[in-house]
Design an enzyme around this catalytic site. Structure first.
Site, PDB file in Angstrom:
ATOM      1  N   HIS A   1      56.882   2.594  39.866  1.00  0.00           N
ATOM      2  CA  HIS A   1      56.051   2.819  41.059  1.00  0.00           C
ATOM      3  C   HIS A   1      56.828   2.655  42.364  1.00  0.00           C
ATOM      4  O   HIS A   1      56.265   2.300  43.396  1.00  0.00           O
ATOM      5  CB  HIS A   1      54.838   1.877  41.061  1.00  0.00           C
ATOM      6  CG  HIS A   1      53.755   2.317  40.122  1.00  0.00           C
ATOM      7  ND1 HIS A   1      52.532   1.688  40.048  1.00  0.00           N
ATOM      8  CD2 HIS A   1      53.709   3.328  39.202  1.00  0.00           C
ATOM      9  CE1 HIS A   1      51.781   2.284  39.127  1.00  0.00           C
ATOM     10  NE2 HIS A   1      52.488   3.282  38.601  1.00  0.00           N
TER      11      HIS A   1
ATOM     12  N   GLU B   1      45.461  10.099  36.887  1.00  0.00           N
ATOM     13  CA  GLU B   1      45.573   8.906  36.041  1.00  0.00           C
ATOM     14  C   GLU B   1      45.855   7.654  36.848  1.00  0.00           C
ATOM     15  O   GLU B   1      45.355   6.565  36.528  1.00  0.00           O
ATOM     16  CB  GLU B   1      46.682   9.117  34.995  1.00  0.00           C
ATOM     17  CG  GLU B   1      46.769   8.031  33.939  1.00  0.00           C
ATOM     18  CD  GLU B   1      47.687   6.873  34.322  1.00  0.00           C
ATOM     19  OE1 GLU B   1      47.702   5.863  33.599  1.00  0.00           O
ATOM     20  OE2 GLU B   1      48.396   6.979  35.356  1.00  0.00           O
ATOM     21  N   GLU B   2      46.676   7.791  37.885  1.00  0.00           N
ATOM     22  CA  GLU B   2      47.102   6.612  38.634  1.00  0.00           C
ATOM     23  C   GLU B   2      45.949   5.932  39.369  1.00  0.00           C
ATOM     24  O   GLU B   2      46.042   4.755  39.703  1.00  0.00           O
ATOM     25  CB  GLU B   2      48.200   7.004  39.632  1.00  0.00           C
ATOM     26  CG  GLU B   2      49.487   7.503  39.003  1.00  0.00           C
ATOM     27  CD  GLU B   2      50.238   6.423  38.233  1.00  0.00           C
ATOM     28  OE1 GLU B   2      49.799   5.255  38.256  1.00  0.00           O
ATOM     29  OE2 GLU B   2      51.257   6.747  37.600  1.00  0.00           O
TER      30      GLU B   2
ATOM     31  N   GLU C   1      53.429   8.301  28.338  1.00  0.00           N
ATOM     32  CA  GLU C   1      53.253   7.511  29.558  1.00  0.00           C
ATOM     33  C   GLU C   1      54.577   6.923  30.014  1.00  0.00           C
ATOM     34  O   GLU C   1      55.604   7.073  29.378  1.00  0.00           O
ATOM     35  CB  GLU C   1      52.260   6.368  29.309  1.00  0.00           C
ATOM     36  CG  GLU C   1      50.933   6.500  30.034  1.00  0.00           C
ATOM     37  CD  GLU C   1      51.046   6.541  31.545  1.00  0.00           C
ATOM     38  OE1 GLU C   1      52.147   6.383  32.105  1.00  0.00           O
ATOM     39  OE2 GLU C   1      50.014   6.746  32.192  1.00  0.00           O
TER      40      GLU C   1
ATOM     41  N   ASP D   1      57.130   8.074  35.188  1.00  0.00           N
ATOM     42  CA  ASP D   1      55.680   7.873  35.281  1.00  0.00           C
ATOM     43  C   ASP D   1      55.059   8.978  36.129  1.00  0.00           C
ATOM     44  O   ASP D   1      54.753   8.750  37.299  1.00  0.00           O
ATOM     45  CB  ASP D   1      55.383   6.501  35.866  1.00  0.00           C
ATOM     46  CG  ASP D   1      53.898   6.194  35.893  1.00  0.00           C
ATOM     47  OD1 ASP D   1      53.158   6.791  35.089  1.00  0.00           O
ATOM     48  OD2 ASP D   1      53.483   5.369  36.715  1.00  0.00           O
TER      49      ASP D   1
ATOM     50  N   HIS E   1      49.908  12.765  32.306  1.00  0.00           N
ATOM     51  CA  HIS E   1      49.351  13.005  33.644  1.00  0.00           C
ATOM     52  C   HIS E   1      50.457  13.471  34.583  1.00  0.00           C
ATOM     53  O   HIS E   1      51.585  12.983  34.531  1.00  0.00           O
ATOM     54  CB  HIS E   1      48.671  11.740  34.183  1.00  0.00           C
ATOM     55  CG  HIS E   1      49.595  10.602  34.482  1.00  0.00           C
ATOM     56  ND1 HIS E   1      50.215  10.437  35.703  1.00  0.00           N
ATOM     57  CD2 HIS E   1      49.990   9.552  33.720  1.00  0.00           C
ATOM     58  CE1 HIS E   1      50.949   9.337  35.682  1.00  0.00           C
ATOM     59  NE2 HIS E   1      50.844   8.781  34.497  1.00  0.00           N
TER      60      HIS E   1
END
Length: 986
Positions: free
Chosen positions: A320, A221-222, A247, A187, A175
């Site tokens: 994140h 995706e998130e 991922e 990510d 993604h």
């Protein structure tokens, strides 16, 4: 006193020096590489392999991570366009080469789909009886199809309801959206640039795939795997049968294989240059211990594909956050993922078998066949083992039966040959009432008692850390490990030495291995039951642990054959004691004068003793006899002969033990310790590395400390049979290590700039009353410390409540107003509802139905929340898929709306039950009771997630600027800013 005879030095004798040295070397020789593998990423090649350009890939990663690019941001659109340009630039030389008259047949056909049409309404499923969340999503996926040599040569997707012929293809997914608070290097920037390099690799002459390859650059995706869900609406979703998902659940290090669907597809990961991972993580998902999901669950669970999940797993503190950037990762990490992706994908597209083309796994799923549950793990990051769980089950059952049987038969043979000293207290002479003490029970219960104490103390320390400084493992994982290991070894050594001092026993090793054998047998029984009934493979190491303990235990039993027969020992002991057997007491034991040599003085030399040293006070008075059984005395009136245990045996151990082999302990060490260290050591580090920083997410850290304590026992139990032979130097040093690490772990601050504590931000604007609330969620008391550093929060009334996420608290205060509406609409004159969103509600007369039209300014994400679940909903223009129902019997409490265009107006039709038709839960919820009896109430909410420009969300900028350097700010929800307006439908 005579000088003892010099003994030859034996470098592998079971004596303190060799034992301490050899065991230390073995443990360090294995633990150090395991640590290096866990901490150091294999270096990338200096020259890029053919078909790959690492320099180009790194530049792509730097460009991709130049800003935050969540789905609901302008930069996300920029990334989308940039990807299309990069794909075109990679394919342009291929297209030009294919247009030449002498075009190379090795160049495959490539098709690029910029999917701006697919949309879908679905739900994320409910938990128990809880209402579900409905989702409407418009995709912006980019799909690249590389036609394989065995693929259907026609463009079958252009036909209405067209279906591909031949074998299924391979899907590789990554993604390209990031979270709103992270730059997305791992990510999932590395996954995206790996896809670009896969495109380059498989379009290079000589690398044309046999099976078709689909590269999916998915968006969204998130926000609950939206991009993968909407891919299900594209024709190519029916073409692929296997997949590889790239991922990032961490922010660097090695990319780990942490989930696969079956044994057959996992075998292709053996092509990875540096395999890394264990089935332990996969079983963590299966048992519900790990809840964070990836696109894997869509590809496998909904579409029926079979494949693998490859992801970065650590460090979680950067995941994140703004440290998930190119600066905090490396080319080595990029190469680790890329090389694994190339190796695995090349194996999948080259496969000629039919394992992935059988009957579908379920209704309306692709015909990918059915696989078998597997066991898999890497060894030193260089080799990869994979086999069926059924094979492990069969081997386990066999070993559970055979191993005890072999030990039992060996014990019977020992007993028949009169050499079973284990469990023997004494030996009686036939035809007499005399008994000789063998002291064979010494050390029988020593092992379980000492191991229990050595294990309980680290568990107690786990409780202590959880109470005093629960988050120290966040930044000091190895300090915790050092504390656990040092106290375990010191306690085991001290207690074993104390027991050996008071009750020395040559059977310590045999009893220790017997207890380890019993314990691992029980563990293997439990593991085998779980493997058979629940398909859990994480305990695979127990099989190897038990195998090693069985062999080591068997060696202990086999070496007893070197001992004298108990009857022979007893007879000689009786004779040497100076007391004849009762049946011979009428005869004189001393020889006649004719049998004595001329010199019968105290310094007489017996036959065969010419090489002996001068006699001392303890020299036997019986000539021509071994001194092994010297100095036995009559034990009073009980008829038991005992001895002082002096002689060739080690220190004061039983005298009969002197004939035991001195080298077999090395064999036992090598049979058990290496396999335990390799398998259990890697598992222990894998588990604690991936979980050491979960405390910031509200998860209890006690499970991490408990895992350290348990794994410490598993790792060092193979050392226990020898630990009483250790010199004091290493245990004493480890005791000092324990004291130092204990103090550090109890008093040290648990966070640092390199290992920050994540706190979760959201700003909520109430358009009904104009209030503006900033909320920060985190763990106390650190949350309060962070808020106290914020200028705008000074002097305010801070309200804190328990968060819905574990141990997190959510604290709120009036914040700086956001400016998310765009330059033409942001103003400082207050909050005006019409500037933020517009909505219109039209109720159907006489029915519990309504149409809601909602639009947000400068956003493409809104949602509807209801105080009681609605029975059904429909978004105008949306596709539905019966494989993914968008509603259920428990109703829908929230509807999330995502658009590929900005300022879009969604039209949502809803219907609901009367209160008496669909009773609510009897939970006394006042908010639900406030809803109109036959009406509906709730909120319309719009979201803003773009913080690339300063002063757009001043409250977030303030947190990033003023919070301590050990704090990292992450998103709390889909939007950084949420504006809401209450609604009531009568």
């Amino acid at each position: 006193m005579a000088t003892p005879r010099a003994q030859k030095f034996n470098p592998i004798a079971f004596t303190p020096g060799p034992v301490t040295l050899i065991t230390t070397i073995v443990y360090l020789a294995l633990l150090i590489p395991i640590l290096v593998i866990s901490l150091v990423v294999p270096p990338a090649p200096e020259t890029s392999p053919e078909g790959v350009n690492l320099t180009e890939a790194w530049r792509d990663l730097q460009h991709l991570t130049g800003g935050f690019h969540p789905y609901n941001s302008r930069r996300n659109d920029d990334v989308h366009q940039w990807l299309l340009r990069r794909i075109d630039s990679i394919l342009r030389p291929t297209v030009e080469a294919g247009e030449r008259p002498s075009a190379n047949n090795d160049i495959p056909d490539v098709f690029v789909f910029d999917d701006n049409q697919s949309n879908l309404t679905y739900s994320n499923g409910g938990v128990g009886k809880a209402a579900i969340v409905g989702v409407y999503f418009e995709g912006t996926n980019i799909i690249v199809y590389i036609r394989g040599t065995e693929d259907d040569p026609e463009n079958w997707w252009e036909r209405s309801n067209g279906k591909p012929k031949g074998k299924g293809g391979v899907l590789v997914n990554a993604h390209y959206d990031s979270v709103s608070t992270g730059y997305g290097a791992t990510d999932n920037g590395m996954g995206v640039v790996s896809l670009l390099q896969l495109l380059k690799y498989f379009t290079t002459p000589g690398n044309k795939p046999r099976k078709g390859l689909v590269l999916l650059f998915n968006n969204g995706e998130e926000d609950y795997l939206n991009g993968a869900h909407v891919f299900s609406q594209h024709p190519l979703s029916n073409f692929t049968h296997t997949f590889l998902n790239l991922e990032g659940a961490g922010a660097g290090g090695r990319a780990a294989l942490f989930r696969t669907t079956d044994t057959e597809v996992t075998r292709f990961y053996q092509n990875a240059k540096h395999p890394f991972g264990s089935v332990l993580a996969a079983d963590g998902f299966k048992m519900g211990l790990l809840r964070s999901q990836t696109d894997y669950v869509v590809f496998n669970g909904i579409l029926g594909l079979r494949g693998l999940d490859l992801a970065f797993i650590a460090p979680r503190s950067r995941y994140h956050t703004d440290q998930d950037d190119a600066r905090h990762t490396s080319v080595d990490s990029l190469w680790h993922m890329l090389s694994a992706a190339i190796g695995t994908t090349e194996g999948l597209v080259s496969y000629t078998g039919t394992d992935f083309d059988g009957k579908s796994q379920g209704l309306d799923k692709v015909n990918s066949g059915t696989g078998t549950l597997g066991v898999w793990f890497d060894m030193f990051g260089s080799a990869f083992a994979v086999f069926r769980l059924h094979t492990l089950f069969a081997l386990s059952v066999t070993l559970l039966i055979v191993a005890p049987l072999v030990i039992f038969i060996t014990a019977i043979v020992l007993s028949k040959t009169d050499r079973m000293y284990l469990f023997s207290m004494s030996k009686s002479l036939g035809g007499t009432d005399e008994r000789v003490s063998l002291r064979g029970l010494r050390g029988l219960f020593r092992t379980p008692i000492i191991l229990a104490v050595a294990t309980v103390i680290p568990i107690g320390l786990a409780y202590l850390l959880e109470k005093v400084n629960p988050y120290i493992v966040h930044s000091s994982q190895f300090s915790v490990w050092s504390m656990m290991i040092s106290v375990w070894i010191f306690l085991a050594w001290f207690l074993a030495c104390a027991a050996d001092f008071f009750r020395p026993s040559a059977l310590h090793r045999a009893y220790s291995y017997t207890w380890i054998f019993i314990a691992t047998w029980v563990m293997l029984v439990i593991n085998t039951v779980y493997a058979n009934q629940k398909g859990i493979a994480a305990g695979y190491f127990v099989f190897f642990y038990f195998s090693g303990s069985f062999l080591a235990t068997w060696v202990s039993y086999l070496e007893l054959f070197a001992l004298p027969r108990k009857g022979d020992f007893a007879r000689q002991a009786i004779m040497h004691s100076g007391r004849p057997p009762s049946s011979l007491r009428s005869r004189l034991l001393t020889p006649s004068a004719d049998e004595l040599p001329s010199d019968t003085g105290p310094h007489a030399e017996y036959p065969g003793d010419a090489d002996e040293t001068d006699p001392t006070e303890s020299t036997s008075l019986l000539r021509g006899q071994r001194t092994t059984f010297a100095n036995y005395r009559t034990g009073g009136t009980d008829g038991v002969v005992e001895g002082t245990d002096e002689g060739p045996s080690f220190k004061h151990e039983q005298s009969w033990s002197w004939t035991l082999p001195r080298w077999t302990w090395v064999l036992q060490l090598l049979l058990l310790a290496p396999i335990v260290l390799i398998l259990v050591g890697q598992l222990a580090l894998f588990l604690t590395t991936s979980m050491s920083q979960v405390g910031s997410d509200g998860v209890s850290t006690f499970i991490v400390y408990l895992a350290c304590a348990v794994f410490t026992t598993l790792l060092f139990a193979p050392l226990f049979p020898f630990i009483h032979r250790f010199t004091y130097h290493i245990p004493t040093f480890l005791f000092l290590v324990f004291v130092g690490t204990l103090i550090y772990n109890l008093v040290a601050f648990p966070f640092s700039p390199a290992n920050r504590l994540k706190m979760f931000f959201i700003q909520e604007v109430n358009l009904d009353d104009g209030s503006n609330t900033v909320s920060l969620s985190g763990i106390q008391p650190y949350l309060t410390d962070a808020i106290n550093s914020i200028p705008s929060a000074a002097g305010q009334n801070i309200t804190c409540d328990q968060s819905a996420f574990g141990k997190l608290e959510k604290c709120s205060w009036a914040g700086l107003p956001p400016r998310v509406l765009g330059q033409d609409h942001d103003r400082d004159t207050g909050i005006v509802s019409s500037d933020w969103m517009s909505y219109n509600i039209t109720k159907t007369v006489g029915e519990n139905k309504a149409r809601i039209e909602i639009s947000g300014r400068n956003t493409r994400a809104c949602k509807l929340k209801f105080d009681k679940p609605v029975a059904d909903f429909q978004v105008s223009g949306s596709a539905v898929d019966h494989r993914m129902p968008h509603t259920s019997g428990q109703g829908v409490a929230e509807i999330r709306l995502w658009s590929r265009t900005w300022d879009r107006t969604w039209v949502v039709d809803i219907c609901w039950h009367d209160s008496h038709d669909k009773p609510e839960d009897d939970d006394g919820d006042d908010e639900k009771q406030d809803a109109p009896r036959n009406g509906l109430s709730g909120k319309v909410i719009c979201l803003w997630s773009d913080s690339n420009q300063s002063d757009v969300i001043p409250a977030l900028d303030e947190l990033r600027l003023y919070t301590p350097n050990w704090v990292a700010i992450s998103k709390s929800a889909d939007g950084l800013v949420e504006a809401s307006h209450g609604i009531t439908i009568q």
